[in-house]
Design a protein around this motif. Structure first.
Motif, PDB file in Angstrom:
ATOM      1  N   ASN A  10      38.433  41.488  40.177  1.00 29.19           N
ATOM      2  CA  ASN A  10      38.343  40.438  41.187  1.00 29.19           C
ATOM      3  C   ASN A  10      37.315  39.403  40.739  1.00 29.19           C
ATOM      4  O   ASN A  10      36.623  39.574  39.729  1.00 29.19           O
ATOM      5  CB  ASN A  10      38.038  41.008  42.577  1.00 29.19           C
TER       6      ASN A  10
ATOM      7  N   SER B  66      37.358  39.660  46.312  1.00 32.31           N
ATOM      8  CA  SER B  66      38.551  39.023  45.761  1.00 32.31           C
ATOM      9  C   SER B  66      38.540  37.539  46.090  1.00 32.31           C
ATOM     10  O   SER B  66      38.205  37.127  47.203  1.00 32.31           O
ATOM     11  CB  SER B  66      39.806  39.686  46.365  1.00 32.31           C
TER      12      SER B  66
ATOM     13  N   ARG C 102      43.333  42.011  50.114  1.00 34.88           N
ATOM     14  CA  ARG C 102      42.597  42.462  48.934  1.00 34.88           C
ATOM     15  C   ARG C 102      41.204  42.904  49.349  1.00 34.88           C
ATOM     16  O   ARG C 102      40.723  42.634  50.443  1.00 34.88           O
ATOM     17  CB  ARG C 102      42.501  41.325  47.915  1.00 34.88           C
ATOM     18  N   GLU C 103      40.531  43.576  48.423  1.00 30.38           N
ATOM     19  CA  GLU C 103      39.186  44.065  48.695  1.00 30.38           C
ATOM     20  C   GLU C 103      38.188  42.916  48.786  1.00 30.38           C
ATOM     21  O   GLU C 103      38.445  41.811  48.311  1.00 30.38           O
ATOM     22  CB  GLU C 103      38.753  45.055  47.600  1.00 30.38           C
TER      23      GLU C 103
ATOM     24  N   SER D  98      43.425  47.005  46.328  1.00 30.61           N
ATOM     25  CA  SER D  98      42.833  46.256  45.214  1.00 30.61           C
ATOM     26  C   SER D  98      43.873  45.755  44.229  1.00 30.61           C
ATOM     27  O   SER D  98      43.526  45.133  43.230  1.00 30.61           O
ATOM     28  CB  SER D  98      41.809  47.132  44.468  1.00 30.61           C
TER      29      SER D  98
END
Length: 302
Positions: free
Chosen positions: A135, A205, A201-202, A231
């Motif tokens: 990321n 990101s 997304r985590e 992820s």
């Protein structure tokens, strides 16, 4: 210890050797790509430093004095050593430039980098390129730590200690399965997106950071809700197709699925989620070799 100020520079010594070899100050000046007055000035400066004449000018050309011949003999060893140093530095540069370490966010790594790599093979066919994907936060860390010479991120800002330069643009879009109510409506508002649990997304990101920033600007007082955090962009697309929930992803990442009809991308009616993708490298440093070539390729329109 510091050299004596009486020691001439390499350019003057190299010119003296050329005058002796070619027998003429004019021919030596031409060989060195300088004017004859400049060559004369350089020789006069050399003589001033060493304190003795080094050349005799005659109607037939120039020849060394006894002192000049002795200085030239010593100078030959110095020039040979300088040439060895130059060759060694070239070798070090070649070794440095033969391997390029790149860090890139997932969208860039999966959907843009393959095209850039094809162009790189033409520009620098001998370079070995290693790509690390993560990321945007992880990419910044990799460049700051020296694990990558250049990075590419999706987040609005680079970490402190990095300079960032725009290279491309893409759009964030919402995607849902064909049976979702938003697919039938064909449109959704930013407030609806913010109020709906999304597959995201985590944290860290670039995609998530851009979306959260858009919500904070376009729908003040609301925060995006998270139904599931993954992820992997591929995993998010699979979860959306399975009906787990909507997601906001790069248009590059979902183009194939939208074209095939497995995912639908309703219009966001009150927000333009265009974003800038950026190249990053340490502040104060210059890109060189393959890193500079890759940056130039990334900036070209596709």
């Amino acid at each position: 210890m510091p050299l004596s100020p009486r020691v001439p520079d390499l350019a003057a010594l190299d010119l003296l050797l050329s005058v002796i070899e070619l027998g003429s100050l004019g021919r030596a000046a031409q060989a060195h790509g300088i004017s004859q007055p400049s060559a004369s000035s350089r020789i006069r400066y050399l003589e001033k430093l060493v304190g003795v004449p080094v050349l005799e000018r005659t109607t037939l050309g120039s020849r060394p004095t006894a002192a000049g011949a002795l200085i030239a003999e010593w100078a030959r060893a110095v020039i040979d050593a300088a040439e060895q140093l130059d060759a060694g530095i070239d070798t070090l540069r070649a070794q440095r430039d033969s391997r390029l370490r790149v860090a890139a966010s997932q969208t860039v790594a999966e959907y843009l980098f393959p095209g850039w790599l094809t162009r790189m093979r033409t520009a620098t066919p001998d370079a070995t390129i290693a790509l690390e994907s993560g990321n945007s936060t992880e990419v910044c860390a990799a460049v700051l730590d020296g694990h990558a010479s250049i990075g590419f991120i999706e987040s609005p800002r680079a970490a402190r200690g990095l300079q960032s330069h725009p290279v491309a643009r893409d759009h964030l879009v919402v995607v849902v399965p064909p049976q979702h109510p938003w697919a039938r409506r064909g449109a959704v508002t930013l407030a609806e997106l913010a109020a709906t649990p999304l597959i995201q997304r985590e944290s860290g990101s670039g995609t998530r950071t851009w979306f959260e920033r858009a919500v904070a600007s376009g729908a003040p007082g609301t925060q995006p809700r998270v139904a599931l955090e993954l992820s992997s962009t591929t995993a998010i697309k699979s979860a959306v197709a399975s009906g787990v929930g909507p997601a906001v992803l790069s248009s590059l990442a979902v183009a194939a699925e939208v074209a095939a009809g497995t995912l639908v991308s309703p219009t966001i009616t009150d927000a333009d989620l265009t974003r800038t993708l950026r190249a990053i490298w340490p502040t104060g440093q210059q890109l060189t070799g393959p890193a500079r070539d890759l940056y130039a390729i990334a900036r070209r329109p596709t």
